[in-house]
Design an enzyme around this catalytic site. Structure first.
Site: not given
Ligand code: NAD
Ligand code: UFG
Length: 334
Positions: A35-36, A58, A124, A148, A152, A199, A216-217, A293
């Site tokens: 994913n990068s 990996d 998370s 998911y 965690k 968002l 806007v959900f 959700g």
């Molecule tokens: P991201 O997808 O941008 O980064 C994750 C990276 O891990 C990617 O570069 C992907 O290629 C790599 N990856 C995935 N599986 C792999 C594997 N098996 N081996 C090696 N590399 C692997 O996501 P992010 O937003 O940077 O999130 C990083 C971490 O933080 C994740 O564990 C995610 O669950 C957690 N997290 C993110 C958010 C958010 O809103 N972004 C919120 C809460 C927790």
């Molecule tokens: N939203 C919209 N329209 C969109 C996307 C989101 O209205 O197109 C709203 C959602 O309903 C919510 C807010 O914007 O009210 C934030 O939504 P996000 O999808 O940006 O974030 P979430 O809070 O749903 O979830 C995020 C990460 C999860 C993490 C969580 C921790 O996606 O992985 O924050 O709080 F676990």
């Protein structure tokens, strides 16, 4: 310190790499690029002035990770690698357990084999489910409602067990709320593949004309303006929180969990307005049905991190929006 960053090419990991390296640490990134993009490594090098070490591979592959740990004399691990889409996890739970839980297992075996005793794990706020009270503190009951979140929680629980069996180990689970924004250079940021689920990346794509409008959900939540409220935190603040966590582990063992947020919630409409103010672009939107959700409101009790880690988010909502826009504008020009 030599720090292994799994998932270091991703959104959060790339910012953590920049902060760590800027403070003089050496970052060794392992990422399978699922994913990068490889170019993130060059962008990190451009910002910091020296390249991180990078291995494409990996995190679940025991021998490979063990070899990386040994070769680079790794002191600490920050484990960010994993899949992160809530919706996708409901459709493909096996892939989420395989990648997230089995990935962590491979890494943990390798850490044990090489006696690495310090780990920061990307957890998370989703593990709390629908908040029973606000702000959400670390003792809040855990009610995961998707694969998911459960992946965690499984990892957090495994880490707890391992800390009991290995008292020299120190583990911090950082429970992120909603990371947004980008590095001030605009060189690294959130660049999801396909249609954004979150968002902020959706808003920036509307702003630059890649998408027509934002859905806007839900407009009928019990919140001041009817739209969902979240605790958005600047990704640079979040990245600095990881360094604070590593510092804490240099003098503390055992299992710990900390919320990482600002303690303040903003609604979707407030986010739209703030983004419009910073970008000068209108964000057309339509209020649509609630997303399954989603919870109405979630924001963090941040006292534990302030007290124990001596860390607090400092950047403003305006900074979150302007940096996200700078990153997207650079991408659009490229
Ligand atoms: P991201 O997808 O941008 O980064 C994750 C990276 O891990 C990617 O570069 C992907 O290629 C790599 N990856 C995935 N599986 C792999 C594997 N098996 N081996 C090696 N590399 C692997 O996501 P992010 O937003 O940077 O999130 C990083 C971490 O933080 C994740 O564990 C995610 O669950 C957690 N997290 C993110 C958010 C958010 O809103 N972004 C919120 C809460 C927790
Ligand atoms: N939203 C919209 N329209 C969109 C996307 C989101 O209205 O197109 C709203 C959602 O309903 C919510 C807010 O914007 O009210 C934030 O939504 P996000 O999808 O940006 O974030 P979430 O809070 O749903 O979830 C995020 C990460 C999860 C993490 C969580 C921790 O996606 O992985 O924050 O709080 F676990």
């Amino acid at each position: 310190m030599n720090v292994l960053l799994t998932g270091g090419c991703g959104y959060i990991g790339s910012h953590v790499a920049v902060v760590l390296m800027s403070e003089g640490h050496d970052a060794v990134i392992v990422d399978n690029l699922s994913n990068s993009r490889r170019e993130v490594v060059d962008h990190i090098a451009q910002i910091v002035g020296r390249p991180p070490t990078f291995y494409q591979g990996d995190v679940g592959e025991f021998e490979f990770i063990r070899d990386v740990i040994r070769r680079h004399r790794i002191d600490s691990v920050i484990h960010l690698a994993g899949f992160k889409s809530v919706g996708e996890s409901v459709q493909r739970p096996l892939q989420y357990y395989q990648n997230n839980v089995c990935g962590a297992l491979g890494l943990l075996h390798a850490m044990e084999a090489e006696s690495v005793s310090s780990l920061v794990f990307s957890s998370s706020a989703t593990i709390y489910g629908d908040p029973q009270y606000l702000p959400v503190d670390e003792a809040h009951p855990q009610h995961v409602i998707n694969a998911y979140g459960r992946s965690k929680l499984h990892i957090e629980d495994m880490l707890r067990d391992i800390c009991i069996s290995r008292p020299s180990l120190g583990v911090i689970c950082l429970r992120y709320f909603n990371p947004v924004g980008a590095h001030p250079s605009g060189l690294i940021g959130d660049r999801p593949n396909g249609i954004p689920n979150n968002l902020m990346p959706y808003v920036v794509q509307v702003a630059c004309g890649e998408r027509d409008f934002l859905s806007v959900f839900g407009g009928d939540y019990r919140t001041p303006d009817g739209t969902g409220v979240r605790d958005y935190i600047h990704v640079m603040d979040l990245a600095e929180g990881h360094v604070a966590a590593l510092n804490y582990l240099s003098t503390n063992n055992g299992w710990h969990a900390f919320n990482v947020g600002t303690g303040r919630g903003y609604s979707v409409l407030e986010m739209i307005r703030a983004f419009e103010g910073e970008s000068g672009r209108a964000i057309p939107y339509k209020i649509t049905a609630r997303r399954e959700g989603d919870v109405a409101c979630s924001y963090a009790d941040i006292r534990a991190a302030a007290l124990e880690l001596n860390w607090k988010a400092t950047r403003s909502l305006e900074d979150m929006c302007s940096s996200a826009w700078r990153f997207q504008s650079r991408l659009s020009k490229a």
